[in-house]
Write a protein that holds these residues in place. Structure first.
Motif, mmCIF file in Angstrom:
data_model
loop_
_atom_site.group_PDB
_atom_site.id
_atom_site.type_symbol
_atom_site.label_atom_id
_atom_site.label_comp_id
_atom_site.label_asym_id
_atom_site.label_seq_id
_atom_site.Cartn_x
_atom_site.Cartn_y
_atom_site.Cartn_z
ATOM 1 N N MET A 1 33.429 36.570 58.079
ATOM 2 C CA MET A 1 33.765 35.723 56.950
ATOM 3 C C MET A 1 34.311 36.603 55.821
ATOM 4 O O MET A 1 33.778 37.642 55.515
ATOM 5 C CB MET A 1 32.517 34.966 56.494
ATOM 6 N N THR A 2 35.393 36.146 55.221
ATOM 7 C CA THR A 2 36.028 36.885 54.137
ATOM 8 C C THR A 2 35.251 36.704 52.846
ATOM 9 O O THR A 2 34.802 35.612 52.535
ATOM 10 C CB THR A 2 37.472 36.391 53.948
ATOM 11 N N ASP A 3 35.134 37.792 52.092
ATOM 12 C CA ASP A 3 34.498 37.716 50.779
ATOM 13 C C ASP A 3 35.592 37.508 49.739
ATOM 14 O O ASP A 3 36.445 38.370 49.526
ATOM 15 C CB ASP A 3 33.723 39.012 50.494
ATOM 16 N N TYR A 4 35.574 36.349 49.098
ATOM 17 C CA TYR A 4 36.597 35.990 48.125
ATOM 18 C C TYR A 4 36.171 36.256 46.687
ATOM 19 O O TYR A 4 36.848 35.823 45.761
ATOM 20 C CB TYR A 4 36.956 34.507 48.268
ATOM 21 N N THR A 5 35.086 36.967 46.482
ATOM 22 C CA THR A 5 34.566 37.169 45.131
ATOM 23 C C THR A 5 35.612 37.746 44.193
ATOM 24 O O THR A 5 35.825 37.221 43.092
ATOM 25 C CB THR A 5 33.313 38.075 45.151
ATOM 26 N N GLN A 6 36.294 38.806 44.590
ATOM 27 C CA GLN A 6 37.286 39.427 43.711
ATOM 28 C C GLN A 6 38.449 38.485 43.459
ATOM 29 O O GLN A 6 38.955 38.394 42.336
ATOM 30 C CB GLN A 6 37.780 40.762 44.278
ATOM 31 N N GLN A 7 38.895 37.769 44.485
ATOM 32 C CA GLN A 7 39.986 36.812 44.327
ATOM 33 C C GLN A 7 39.617 35.729 43.313
ATOM 34 O O GLN A 7 40.419 35.363 42.450
ATOM 35 C CB GLN A 7 40.312 36.157 45.676
ATOM 36 N N LEU A 8 38.394 35.238 43.385
ATOM 37 C CA LEU A 8 37.927 34.210 42.454
ATOM 38 C C LEU A 8 37.864 34.757 41.031
ATOM 39 O O LEU A 8 38.293 34.094 40.077
ATOM 40 C CB LEU A 8 36.571 33.673 42.891
ATOM 41 N N LEU A 9 37.347 35.967 40.876
ATOM 42 C CA LEU A 9 37.278 36.592 39.549
ATOM 43 C C LEU A 9 38.681 36.810 38.978
ATOM 44 O O LEU A 9 38.939 36.509 37.810
ATOM 45 C CB LEU A 9 36.518 37.914 39.614
ATOM 46 N N ASP A 10 39.598 37.319 39.808
ATOM 47 C CA ASP A 10 40.969 37.579 39.363
ATOM 48 C C ASP A 10 41.679 36.302 38.919
ATOM 49 O O ASP A 10 42.523 36.336 38.033
ATOM 50 C CB ASP A 10 41.785 38.250 40.471
ATOM 51 N N ALA A 11 41.333 35.167 39.550
ATOM 52 C CA ALA A 11 41.978 33.889 39.217
ATOM 53 C C ALA A 11 41.323 33.208 38.020
ATOM 54 O O ALA A 11 41.776 32.151 37.586
ATOM 55 C CB ALA A 11 41.942 32.958 40.430
ATOM 56 N N GLY A 12 40.236 33.798 37.482
ATOM 57 C CA GLY A 12 39.584 33.218 36.316
ATOM 58 C C GLY A 12 38.539 32.173 36.633
ATOM 59 O O GLY A 12 38.104 31.437 35.745
ATOM 60 N N ILE A 13 38.114 32.102 37.878
ATOM 61 C CA ILE A 13 37.086 31.133 38.273
ATOM 62 C C ILE A 13 35.733 31.655 37.800
ATOM 63 O O ILE A 13 35.344 32.774 38.147
ATOM 64 C CB ILE A 13 37.059 30.928 39.804
ATOM 65 N N PRO A 14 34.994 30.858 37.013
ATOM 66 C CA PRO A 14 33.693 31.330 36.528
ATOM 67 C C PRO A 14 32.694 31.520 37.680
ATOM 68 O O PRO A 14 32.729 30.770 38.655
ATOM 69 C CB PRO A 14 33.227 30.235 35.570
ATOM 70 N N PRO A 15 31.825 32.521 37.570
ATOM 71 C CA PRO A 15 30.856 32.807 38.633
ATOM 72 C C PRO A 15 30.028 31.595 39.065
ATOM 73 O O PRO A 15 29.665 31.481 40.241
ATOM 74 C CB PRO A 15 29.973 33.903 38.038
ATOM 75 N N ALA A 16 29.756 30.677 38.166
ATOM 76 C CA ALA A 16 28.966 29.495 38.525
ATOM 77 C C ALA A 16 29.658 28.643 39.583
ATOM 78 O O ALA A 16 28.998 27.864 40.277
ATOM 79 C CB ALA A 16 28.689 28.652 37.277
ATOM 80 N N MET A 17 30.970 28.793 39.741
ATOM 81 C CA MET A 17 31.711 28.011 40.729
ATOM 82 C C MET A 17 32.000 28.779 42.010
ATOM 83 O O MET A 17 32.571 28.232 42.948
ATOM 84 C CB MET A 17 33.030 27.535 40.122
ATOM 85 N N HIS A 18 31.584 30.026 42.084
ATOM 86 C CA HIS A 18 31.912 30.854 43.243
ATOM 87 C C HIS A 18 31.304 30.328 44.538
ATOM 88 O O HIS A 18 31.952 30.379 45.578
ATOM 89 C CB HIS A 18 31.502 32.308 43.011
ATOM 90 N N GLN A 19 30.086 29.821 44.479
ATOM 91 C CA GLN A 19 29.460 29.336 45.712
ATOM 92 C C GLN A 19 30.272 28.192 46.314
ATOM 93 O O GLN A 19 30.489 28.152 47.515
ATOM 94 C CB GLN A 19 28.022 28.890 45.464
ATOM 95 N N MET A 20 30.756 27.284 45.464
ATOM 96 C CA MET A 20 31.541 26.149 45.942
ATOM 97 C C MET A 20 32.834 26.608 46.626
ATOM 98 O O MET A 20 33.284 26.007 47.588
ATOM 99 C CB MET A 20 31.867 25.218 44.773
ATOM 100 N N LEU A 21 33.428 27.697 46.139
ATOM 101 C CA LEU A 21 34.710 28.161 46.658
ATOM 102 C C LEU A 21 34.586 29.378 47.565
ATOM 103 O O LEU A 21 35.598 29.910 48.023
ATOM 104 C CB LEU A 21 35.647 28.483 45.491
ATOM 105 N N SER A 22 33.368 29.824 47.835
ATOM 106 C CA SER A 22 33.162 31.074 48.577
ATOM 107 C C SER A 22 33.725 31.034 49.990
ATOM 108 O O SER A 22 34.063 32.075 50.541
ATOM 109 C CB SER A 22 31.676 31.431 48.618
ATOM 110 N N GLN A 23 33.867 29.860 50.569
ATOM 111 C CA GLN A 23 34.375 29.752 51.930
ATOM 112 C C GLN A 23 35.898 29.828 51.991
ATOM 113 O O GLN A 23 36.470 30.200 53.002
ATOM 114 C CB GLN A 23 33.926 28.422 52.534
ATOM 115 N N TYR A 24 36.568 29.466 50.876
ATOM 116 C CA TYR A 24 38.021 29.326 50.904
ATOM 117 C C TYR A 24 38.762 30.175 49.883
ATOM 118 O O TYR A 24 39.966 30.370 50.008
ATOM 119 C CB TYR A 24 38.397 27.858 50.652
#
Length: 153
Positions: free
Chosen positions: A1-24
């Protein structure tokens, strides 16, 4: 499974929403277009996109890039509205281009027109750094219900 944490941070997604988007993550196209999220809610979503790298042969922002920004913001807003009960599927999008832009940053402001159980409609206004309207788009998403596990399972 890919870890999208850095991608989410770079796009400005707040950490509270990372779990919802962690798969995609936010999607490869969002990354390629350089879209960054500034505000996230079903009622109002704001994001930016650079003109550089998203131009057509005449050196101005590609009309399709306007639509990519609009669909990204409208679909993310619809996804937040649906939550865990459904998945948004874009069923209609249209835009009117008012003015061209050759450099700088475009801001898209997505505002809910209708937030229903099965349909959402958002208006997305793209502006330049001086606040001049570049284009206006409208996107409608169907909310497809996702299967919910039985309470007894």
């Amino acid at each position: 499974m890919t870890d999208y944490t850095q991608q989410l941070l770079d796009a400005g997604i707040p950490p509270a929403m990372h779990q919802m988007l962690s798969q995609y993550g936010v999607g490869d196209l969002v990354v390629r277009m350089g879209i960054k999220f500034l505000e996230l809610s079903p009622e109002r979503m704001v994001g930016t996109m650079p003109v550089e790298g998203n131009t057509q042969v005449a050196g101005i922002l590609h009309g399709g890039a306007h639509l990519v920004l609009a669909e990204t913001l409208g679909s993310f807003a619809a996804g937040l509205h649906a939550g865990t009960r459904g998945q948004p599927l874009g069923i209609e999008i249209g835009a009117t281009h008012h003015r061209s832009i050759a450099s700088g940053l475009v801001t898209g402001t997505c505002t809910a027109i209708h937030l229903g159980r099965t349909l959402t409609t958002h208006e997305v206004v793209m502006t330049d750094e001086e606040g001049r309207r570049l284009s206006t788009a409208r996107i409608t998403n169907l909310i497809r219900e996702t299967a919910q596990p039985n309470a007894g399972e």
